[in-house]
Design a protein around this motif. Structure first.
Motif, short mmCIF file in Angstrom:
data_model
loop_
_atom_site.label_atom_id
_atom_site.label_comp_id
_atom_site.label_asym_id
_atom_site.label_seq_id
_atom_site.Cartn_x
_atom_site.Cartn_y
_atom_site.Cartn_z
N ALA A 140 0.84 -1.19 0.00
CA ALA A 140 0.00 0.00 0.00
C ALA A 140 0.87 1.25 0.00
CB ALA A 140 -0.92 -0.01 1.22
N GLU A 141 0.70 2.08 -0.97
CA GLU A 141 1.40 3.35 -1.11
C GLU A 141 2.91 3.18 -1.23
OE1 GLU A 141 0.06 5.53 2.25
OE2 GLU A 141 -2.03 5.33 1.68
N GLY A 142 3.37 2.01 -1.58
CA GLY A 142 4.79 1.78 -1.84
C GLY A 142 5.65 1.63 -0.60
N VAL A 143 5.14 1.95 0.58
CA VAL A 143 5.92 1.89 1.82
C VAL A 143 5.17 0.98 2.80
CG1 VAL A 143 6.87 3.22 3.74
CG2 VAL A 143 6.76 4.22 1.45
N PRO A 144 5.85 0.05 3.44
CA PRO A 144 5.16 -0.80 4.42
C PRO A 144 4.64 0.00 5.61
CG PRO A 144 7.31 -1.72 3.84
CD PRO A 144 7.23 -0.34 3.23
N ASP A 145 3.48 -0.35 6.07
CA ASP A 145 2.87 0.28 7.24
C ASP A 145 3.40 -0.43 8.49
OD1 ASP A 145 1.33 1.62 9.04
OD2 ASP A 145 -0.60 0.92 8.25
N GLU A 146 4.48 0.12 9.03
CA GLU A 146 5.18 -0.55 10.15
C GLU A 146 4.32 -0.63 11.39
OE1 GLU A 146 9.21 0.67 10.88
OE2 GLU A 146 9.46 1.25 8.79
N ALA A 147 3.52 0.39 11.66
CA ALA A 147 2.69 0.37 12.88
C ALA A 147 1.65 -0.75 12.80
CB ALA A 147 2.01 1.72 13.05
N ALA A 148 1.01 -0.89 11.65
CA ALA A 148 0.00 -1.95 11.51
C ALA A 148 0.64 -3.32 11.56
CB ALA A 148 -0.76 -1.77 10.19
N LEU A 149 1.82 -3.46 10.94
CA LEU A 149 2.51 -4.75 10.99
C LEU A 149 2.92 -5.10 12.40
CD1 LEU A 149 4.71 -4.51 7.77
CD2 LEU A 149 2.80 -6.06 8.16
N LYS A 150 3.41 -4.11 13.15
CA LYS A 150 3.85 -4.35 14.52
C LYS A 150 2.67 -4.74 15.41
CE LYS A 150 7.42 -2.53 16.02
NZ LYS A 150 8.59 -1.92 16.55
N SER A 151 1.49 -4.15 15.15
CA SER A 151 0.32 -4.50 15.96
C SER A 151 -0.12 -5.95 15.74
CB SER A 151 -0.84 -3.55 15.64
OG SER A 151 -1.33 -3.80 14.34
N MET A 152 0.23 -6.52 14.58
CA MET A 152 -0.09 -7.92 14.30
C MET A 152 1.05 -8.86 14.66
SD MET A 152 -2.21 -7.74 10.78
CE MET A 152 -1.17 -6.55 9.99
N GLY A 153 2.12 -8.32 15.23
CA GLY A 153 3.25 -9.14 15.63
C GLY A 153 4.20 -9.45 14.49
N LEU A 154 4.18 -8.64 13.44
CA LEU A 154 5.05 -8.84 12.28
C LEU A 154 6.03 -7.68 12.18
CD1 LEU A 154 2.28 -9.87 9.75
CD2 LEU A 154 3.84 -11.40 10.93
N ASP A 155 7.13 -7.92 11.47
CA ASP A 155 8.08 -6.84 11.24
C ASP A 155 8.17 -6.54 9.74
OD1 ASP A 155 9.33 -9.11 10.46
OD2 ASP A 155 11.23 -8.70 11.45
N VAL A 156 9.01 -5.61 9.38
CA VAL A 156 9.14 -5.20 7.99
C VAL A 156 9.71 -6.33 7.15
CG1 VAL A 156 10.13 -3.47 6.45
CG2 VAL A 156 9.41 -2.82 8.73
N GLY A 157 10.46 -7.24 7.75
CA GLY A 157 11.01 -8.39 7.04
C GLY A 157 9.92 -9.28 6.44
N PHE A 158 8.73 -9.23 7.01
CA PHE A 158 7.59 -9.98 6.47
C PHE A 158 7.28 -9.51 5.05
CE2 PHE A 158 2.95 -10.11 5.80
CZ PHE A 158 2.75 -11.48 5.86
N CYS A 159 7.45 -8.23 4.80
CA CYS A 159 7.16 -7.66 3.47
C CYS A 159 8.23 -8.04 2.45
CB CYS A 159 7.05 -6.14 3.55
SG CYS A 159 5.66 -5.61 4.56
N LEU A 160 9.42 -8.35 2.90
CA LEU A 160 10.50 -8.65 1.98
C LEU A 160 10.45 -10.08 1.46
CD1 LEU A 160 13.40 -6.88 3.88
CD2 LEU A 160 12.03 -5.97 1.98
N VAL A 161 9.82 -10.96 2.19
CA VAL A 161 9.71 -12.37 1.80
C VAL A 161 8.61 -12.50 0.77
CG1 VAL A 161 9.26 -14.71 2.57
CG2 VAL A 161 10.55 -13.16 4.02
N VAL A 162 8.92 -13.01 -0.40
CA VAL A 162 7.92 -13.18 -1.43
C VAL A 162 7.73 -14.68 -1.65
CG1 VAL A 162 7.33 -12.75 -3.83
CG2 VAL A 162 8.59 -11.04 -2.51
N ARG A 163 6.50 -15.14 -1.39
CA ARG A 163 6.17 -16.56 -1.57
C ARG A 163 4.94 -16.65 -2.45
NH1 ARG A 163 6.57 -18.50 4.64
NH2 ARG A 163 8.80 -18.29 4.86
#
Length: 164
Positions: A140-163
């Protein structure tokens, strides 16, 4: 003449006793067949109810042993919260808790047999959910939403993994 009457009466009594034993045997077998039919017809109710398409929308049972979990929630009044009419009606019918207890071993066996398929379905659902999260929060909008990811227990590294 009295001796022949006595022997005839004895034979008649033996025939009646034999006939009575045969009738009791037939009734006992009929009762067992009906009981077996009842158990077979109600066996696996939790598994059948929880494996439908609508149950996937409203279910809280997770992925494994869904039939056993459904039976347990039905017996413990924790199906849909405090006002669970299904459990109340089950207990009011008096027969339902006993039938549910009888079907619990069959649900366990069916759920054990379906374990591999349940695991495969869980993997597919997790992949779809991760794709959804990546499309919503990472792209979304080209930049990961770190606050939303952190609230779900995920980090920015989750966005880098492509499966796939």
């Amino acid at each position: 003449m009295s001796f022949t009457l006595a022997t005839l009466d004895g034979q008649c009594a033996r025939n009646k006793a034999t006939l009575f034993r045969q009738e009791v045997y037939v009734l006992r077998r009929l009762f067992l067949i009906m009981l077996f039919g009842l158990v077979i017809s109600t066996a696996g109710c939790g598994t059948l109810l929880e494996r439908g398409e609508k149950s996937k929308i409203h279910s809280r049972s997770g992925h494994y042993y869904v039939g056993v979990q459904y039976d347990w929630r039905l017996l413990s009044f924790t199906s849909k919260g405090a006002y669970d009419y299904g459990s109340m009606l089950c207990y009011l019918s008096v027969v339902c808790p006993f039938v549910t207890l009888l079907s619990l071993p069959a649900d366990f066996v069916v759920d054990t047999v379906m374990l591999y398929g349940d695991h495969q379905n869980k993997i597919v659902e997790e992949r779809n959910y991760n794709k959804y999260l990546r499309s919503k929060y990472c792209l979304a909008e080209g930049v990961p939403d770190e606050a939303a990811l952190k609230s779900m227990g995920l980090d920015v590294g989750f966005c880098l993994v492509v499966r796939n």
